[in-house]
Design an enzyme around this catalytic site. Sequence first.
Site, PDB file in Angstrom:
ATOM      1  N   THR A  64       0.883  -1.267   0.042  1.00 59.29           N
ATOM      2  CA  THR A  64       0.167   0.061   0.094  1.00 59.29           C
ATOM      3  C   THR A  64       0.932   1.240   0.043  1.00 59.29           C
ATOM      4  OG1 THR A  64      -1.778  -0.945   0.997  1.00 59.29           O
ATOM      5  CG2 THR A  64      -1.641   1.356   1.564  1.00 59.29           C
ATOM      6  N   ARG A 102     -15.076  -6.029  -0.877  1.00 61.01           N
ATOM      7  CA  ARG A 102     -14.608  -5.435   0.213  1.00 61.01           C
ATOM      8  C   ARG A 102     -13.764  -3.928   0.255  1.00 61.01           C
ATOM      9  NH1 ARG A 102      -8.978  -4.447   2.226  1.00 61.01           N
ATOM     10  NH2 ARG A 102      -8.675  -4.777   4.648  1.00 61.01           N
ATOM     11  N   ASP A 121      -9.611   0.076   5.115  1.00 60.21           N
ATOM     12  CA  ASP A 121      -9.236   1.343   6.034  1.00 60.21           C
ATOM     13  C   ASP A 121      -8.767   2.590   5.031  1.00 60.21           C
ATOM     14  OD1 ASP A 121      -6.885  -0.263   5.442  1.00 60.21           O
ATOM     15  OD2 ASP A 121      -5.858   1.135   6.368  1.00 60.21           O
ATOM     16  N   THR A 154      -0.807   2.046   7.004  1.00 67.45           N
ATOM     17  CA  THR A 154      -0.760   0.944   6.066  1.00 67.45           C
ATOM     18  C   THR A 154      -0.833  -0.336   7.031  1.00 67.45           C
ATOM     19  OG1 THR A 154       0.229  -0.310   4.712  1.00 67.45           O
ATOM     20  CG2 THR A 154       1.693   1.378   5.783  1.00 67.45           C
ATOM     21  N   GLY A 155      -1.347  -1.298   6.495  1.00 65.26           N
ATOM     22  CA  GLY A 155      -1.328  -2.717   7.369  1.00 65.26           C
ATOM     23  C   GLY A 155      -2.411  -3.296   7.329  1.00 65.26           C
ATOM     24  N   HIS A 156      -2.855  -4.183   8.544  1.00 72.39           N
ATOM     25  CA  HIS A 156      -4.218  -4.747   8.350  1.00 72.39           C
ATOM     26  C   HIS A 156      -5.579  -3.729   8.497  1.00 72.39           C
ATOM     27  CE1 HIS A 156      -7.231  -7.702   9.952  1.00 72.39           C
ATOM     28  NE2 HIS A 156      -6.831  -8.625   8.883  1.00 72.39           N
ATOM     29  N   GLY A 157      -6.190  -3.714   7.478  1.00 74.53           N
ATOM     30  CA  GLY A 157      -7.256  -2.689   7.186  1.00 74.53           C
ATOM     31  C   GLY A 157      -8.165  -2.671   8.275  1.00 74.53           C
TER      32      GLY A 157
HETATM   33  N1  ASP Z   1      -4.444  -1.234   4.824  1.00 72.79           N
HETATM   34  C1  ASP Z   1      -4.663  -2.033   3.481  1.00 72.79           C
HETATM   35  C2  ASP Z   1      -5.978  -2.911   3.304  1.00 72.79           C
HETATM   36  O1  ASP Z   1      -6.148  -3.607   4.451  1.00 72.79           O
HETATM   37  C3  ASP Z   1      -3.554  -2.927   3.067  1.00 72.79           C
HETATM   38  C4  ASP Z   1      -1.924  -2.587   3.575  1.00 72.79           C
HETATM   39  O2  ASP Z   1      -1.793  -1.302   3.878  1.00 72.79           O
HETATM   40  O3  ASP Z   1      -1.034  -3.385   3.268  1.00 72.79           O
HETATM   41  O4  ASP Z   1      -6.535  -3.123   2.335  1.00 72.79           O
END
Ligand code: ASP
Length: 305
Positions: A166, A194, A197, A217-220
Amino acid sequence: MDPIILVHGGAGRIKDDKIAKVLVEGVKKAAKIGHNILAKGGSVLDAVEAAVKYMEDDENYNAGKGSVLTLEGEVEMDASIMLGADLSAGAVTVVKDIQHPISLARMVMEKTSHILLAGEGAKSFAVSQGIQILPEGALVTERTKNALTKYLASQEHKGDGHELGTVGAVAIDSSGRLAAATSTGGREGKLRGRSSDTCIIGSGTYADDNIGATSTTGHGETIAKFCLAHSVIKSMEGGKGANEATNDCVQLMTKRLNNTAGAVTLSSKGEVGIGFSTERMSWCYQKGDELHFGIDHEEHKIEKC
Ligand code: ASP
């Protein structure tokens, strides 16, 4: 004050050192592109949009071309952008076949009375604005196809594959104006439809000239429950510096919800904040003629431009 642009190229478990290097090179280029705009007196919105567009075009990132695939093998992207001067914001979700979702998000902000457009409606809006719709599947790459095949063969399909990248940017100009922008293909193997975030103002993106700007960024799903971007802003409003607020909020989120993320922040005073609870996050900022960058914890390299 010196203008600054701070860019990230995604947080997570980036095992391969070659890929890590490529991601760092990309954020360095993106930061330079954004800084060049600021140095010439361009707007913070133009700077963050240009930096993000560059990474949307780079197949190594999970945004634009190179976005991860849904369970059905399609690209569905999210993006958002925010201007700190008046808190105006725009976002798109579940958009397909568009090269630059971040530019469409900016058009939502500037040309409609809405904040978020989704799916087919977002596509019709793009057409009405003269944005080119790409042939179906044009954003799918060999790498993302192979990654999905590997993912489907290897584990339960929870929409949480390991493909990363991301992208996001925050910028401040010489008058202290701030903007933030974030763009993603989401999570590999996600269900069709889907939203992440990244398209939620306050989770993926936030900017307020009175306080600061953040891109996450990370687990949305985790970031969205915690409203991570806005948490960082609130923490700074409460008196913390950009780096402390960013790291505190990322750690608090991880402790509370047992999942990981990263964020980059600029305060209205021009302080820099970089924090991640993932193994790695590629980041880079340019201030004056210095490029600062890293990907591992405790890594902070400096190069003259
Ligand atoms: N935040 C992003 C999502 O969950 C993915 C990511 O940032 O790696 O879609």
